[in-house]
Design a protein around this motif. Structure first.
Motif, PDB file in Angstrom:
ATOM      1  N   CYS A  75       3.740   1.650  -1.346  1.00 21.37           N
ATOM      2  CA  CYS A  75       4.354   1.828  -2.667  1.00 21.37           C
ATOM      3  C   CYS A  75       3.381   2.421  -3.669  1.00 21.37           C
ATOM      4  O   CYS A  75       3.799   3.064  -4.650  1.00 21.37           O
ATOM      5  CB  CYS A  75       4.888   0.488  -3.179  1.00 21.37           C
ATOM      6  SG  CYS A  75       6.331  -0.110  -2.263  1.00 21.37           S
ATOM      7  N   GLY A  76       2.077   2.242  -3.447  1.00 22.50           N
ATOM      8  CA  GLY A  76       1.066   2.873  -4.294  1.00 22.50           C
ATOM      9  C   GLY A  76       1.217   2.548  -5.756  1.00 22.50           C
ATOM     10  O   GLY A  76       1.247   1.377  -6.164  1.00 22.50           O
ATOM     11  N   ASP A  77       1.343   3.606  -6.577  1.00 31.99           N
ATOM     12  CA  ASP A  77       1.452   3.437  -8.031  1.00 31.99           C
ATOM     13  C   ASP A  77       2.893   3.238  -8.491  1.00 31.99           C
ATOM     14  O   ASP A  77       3.151   3.154  -9.702  1.00 31.99           O
ATOM     15  CB  ASP A  77       0.875   4.672  -8.744  1.00 31.99           C
ATOM     16  CG  ASP A  77      -0.615   4.838  -8.490  1.00 31.99           C
ATOM     17  OD1 ASP A  77      -1.283   3.814  -8.247  1.00 31.99           O
ATOM     18  OD2 ASP A  77      -1.095   5.986  -8.515  1.00 31.99           O
ATOM     19  N   GLY A  78       3.832   3.158  -7.549  1.00 33.50           N
ATOM     20  CA  GLY A  78       5.219   2.920  -7.918  1.00 33.50           C
ATOM     21  C   GLY A  78       5.519   1.430  -7.995  1.00 33.50           C
ATOM     22  O   GLY A  78       4.617   0.584  -7.884  1.00 33.50           O
ATOM     23  N   ASP A  96       6.599   6.211  -6.068  1.00 30.64           N
ATOM     24  CA  ASP A  96       5.243   6.466  -6.550  1.00 30.64           C
ATOM     25  C   ASP A  96       5.155   7.904  -7.061  1.00 30.64           C
ATOM     26  O   ASP A  96       5.278   8.852  -6.285  1.00 30.64           O
ATOM     27  CB  ASP A  96       4.253   6.242  -5.402  1.00 30.64           C
ATOM     28  CG  ASP A  96       2.809   6.458  -5.826  1.00 30.64           C
ATOM     29  OD1 ASP A  96       2.573   6.838  -6.992  1.00 30.64           O
ATOM     30  OD2 ASP A  96       1.904   6.242  -4.978  1.00 30.64           O
ATOM     31  N   GLY A 100       6.121  -2.174  -6.995  1.00 28.26           N
ATOM     32  CA  GLY A 100       5.662  -2.891  -5.816  1.00 28.26           C
ATOM     33  C   GLY A 100       6.698  -3.874  -5.300  1.00 28.26           C
ATOM     34  O   GLY A 100       7.686  -4.185  -5.980  1.00 28.26           O
ATOM     35  N   ARG A 113       0.828  -1.207   0.000  1.00 29.72           N
ATOM     36  CA  ARG A 113       0.000   0.000   0.000  1.00 29.72           C
ATOM     37  C   ARG A 113       0.863   1.258   0.000  1.00 29.72           C
ATOM     38  O   ARG A 113       0.533   2.253  -0.660  1.00 29.72           O
ATOM     39  CB  ARG A 113      -0.930  -0.007   1.206  1.00 29.72           C
ATOM     40  CG  ARG A 113      -2.056  -1.043   1.126  1.00 29.72           C
ATOM     41  CD  ARG A 113      -3.112  -0.780   2.182  1.00 29.72           C
ATOM     42  NE  ARG A 113      -2.569  -0.897   3.533  1.00 29.72           N
ATOM     43  CZ  ARG A 113      -2.527  -2.024   4.221  1.00 29.72           C
ATOM     44  NH1 ARG A 113      -2.980  -3.148   3.687  1.00 29.72           N
ATOM     45  NH2 ARG A 113      -2.023  -2.066   5.452  1.00 29.72           N
ATOM     46  N   SER A 117       2.674   9.675  -7.884  1.00 24.24           N
ATOM     47  CA  SER A 117       1.487  10.414  -7.447  1.00 24.24           C
ATOM     48  C   SER A 117       1.637  10.995  -6.042  1.00 24.24           C
ATOM     49  O   SER A 117       0.784  11.774  -5.593  1.00 24.24           O
ATOM     50  CB  SER A 117       0.260   9.498  -7.473  1.00 24.24           C
ATOM     51  OG  SER A 117       0.388   8.458  -6.515  1.00 24.24           O
TER      52      SER A 117
END
Length: 507
Positions: free
Chosen positions: A46-49, A93, A51, A44, A95
């Protein structure tokens, strides 16, 4: 096979243990720094980066400018104890906000090769720390500004008084023009000092309970005339009945005017300025640029533009007095400090949301007041009295101003006893002088201020009127003056205002 059988129970135990950790990202690394297992919390974070997939180098989870620091910490942990220090890093990430940060620690595993990686999001904590440090710094600057304003107001009062005294002697026309120029310049200086006092949260306020939406709606016609045709104010009111706040309505007008003018200047080609009032309940403290807003019930006034936004370099400095990016177009750098000071003195906060090229929104947070709350008393006014001679105890530590005020009072027929501090004033009363009126500065040298002196003398002389004068006083708020039945005279004052206050008539 034996190695495979050993890893299966290790993996099951790891997942059971690590999945119980919900807030901190964890991963077990092999001897090459690659991920063997990771918990859901790390995914979670790491989000959009990238993983935390099995076999991926752990340093790849982090932004390029911080990845090497993490890789060095991993190498040090794999080399054995002692464990390397904490590393501040950013995840990869794209974002995430620019100020996002994580603390990364890595230590050797016990009993087998490899390392344990721990990643904790510290963005909110560091934001709160930064805001608290910024708030403390601005408070220190505010105290300095307030002290300077007090001394400067005394000088302006003496200058104005001397010019008035010279005018009263009916000089020639050229001298009259020079003296009026002195008075005009002193008045401009007084307005500047007033803004400094607002930033220092040291104004004399007269707060009362008002519907915030009503104050905003009353200002809209003026704002439309001010903005002209290229800029359009759009107002989103709250559902009726609107929420109540406790504030000095005239100061709130100044706050709204400052923010709308800033929004206009941020959009030179024109645009819409969105103004809204809403209620918000915070379950937890809100950390945002500008302030840490405590949990509770708030009424929020927002002013938003679609202009160029505020650069990350300028954002931490926008509330500093005299900082401006519009020096060439007349900016003084006192507009936003004034807004901040008024909100602080009203028990509120100011936060800022901005994006370059998209615009800026200022949120003003006022504590919500219940519908049953009593309004604050109106600013004090001295009851009409006889305009005949009165016995006046004049307490002022600034000698030139004291002499000028005493001269004006005596010229008006009053009997005046001068004192340079509270202790001298008490000695005069103990010596037999019984004043009808006490005129005293609030902030004075010695152990006693003007408030305390007035209260002590009121116990001895209940019928005595009190006029408090100050250009800076931490306790000189409208409530304190009104509750005690005192009048307030703001420095620098004209001698006509002093005479009116002593006579008990409005001036």
């Amino acid at each position: 096979m034996s190695q495979s059988r050993r890893r299966v129970p290790d993996e099951a135990a790891f997942r059971k243990l690590f999945e119980a950790e919900d807030a901190v990202g964890l991963a077990v690394l092999d001897t090459e720094g690659r991920i063997r297992f990771a918990n859901a919390a790390l995914g979670r974070l790491c989000g959009d980066g990238p993983g935390p997939q099995h076999g991926r180098a752990a340093a790849c989870l982090f932004a390029a400018d911080t990845a090497e620091g993490v890789a060095e910490a991993i190498r040090a942990a794999l080399a054995g104890p002692p464990a390397p220090p904490v590393v501040l890093a950013r995840l990869a990430d794209p974002s995430l906000p620019e100020d996002s940060q994580v603390e990364v620690t890595c230590r050797p595993l016990r009993g087998e090769p490899g390392a344990l990686l721990r990643v904790a999001d510290v963005t909110a904590r560091r934001r709160m720390q930064a805001q608290m440090e910024e708030g403390a710094r601005l408070q220190s600057v505010g105290r300095l500004a307030g002290g300077v304003a007090h001394d400067f107001n005394n000088l302006l009062a003496a200058i104005s008084g001397a010019a008035e005294s010279a005018l009263a002697r009916h000089p020639d026309a050229a001298t009259v023009e020079d003296l009026r120029q002195i008075l005009d310049s002193a008045a401009r200086g007084a307005r500047l000092v007033k803004q400094l006092l607002a930033f220092a949260s040291r104004q004399a306020l007269a707060p009362r309970v008002v519907p915030l939406s009503g104050v905003v709606e009353a200002m809209l016609p003026l704002l439309r005339r001010l903005l002209g045709g290229r800029h359009v104010p759009e107002y989103a009111p709250p559902p009726a009945p609107g929420p109540l706040v406790r504030v000095d309505a005239s100061q709130l007008d100044q706050v709204l005017l400052n923010l709308v003018v800033n929004a206009r200047d941020a959009m030179p080609a024109g645009g819409r300025i969105r103004i809204a009032v809403e209620t918000r309940h915070l379950d937890d403290d809100l950390v945002a640029p500008g302030a840490v807003v405590p949990a509770g019930d708030w009424v929020v006034l927002s002013v938003a533009d679609a202009g160029r936004g505020i650069t990350p370099t300028d954002l931490p400095r926008i509330f500093e007095p005299f900082f401006t990016t519009r020096r060439d177009t007349g900016g003084t750098g006192l507009g936003l400090p004034t807004v901040l000071g008024i909100l602080r003195q009203s028990g509120g906060h100011v936060t800022v949301a901005t994006r370059l090229g998209e615009g800026t929104t200022f949120h003003l947070w006022f504590p919500e007041v219940g519908a049953t709350a009593e309004a604050a008393p109106a600013p004090p006014s001295v009851a009409a009295r006889s305009s005949g001679p009165r016995r006046v105890l004049l307490v002022e530590d600034e000698a030139p101003l004291r002499r000028l005020a005493a001269h004006a009072l005596k010229a008006a027929g009053h009997e005046v006893q001068e004192a340079e501090d509270a202790e001298t004033a008490l000695e005069a009363v103990e010596g037999g002088f019984a004043p009808d009126v006490l005129v005293t500065d609030i902030t004075m040298p010695g152990e006693m201020d003007g408030f305390t002196l007035a209260e002590m003398l009121r116990e001895r002389l209940p019928a005595m009127s009190v006029v408090l004068a100050s250009g800076y006083a931490e306790r000189a708020v409208g409530e304190g003056v009104a509750e005690r039945g005192f009048a307030f005279l703001e420095k620098p004052f004209r001698m006509a205002a002093l005479l009116g206050a002593v006579a008990g008539s409005s001036s």
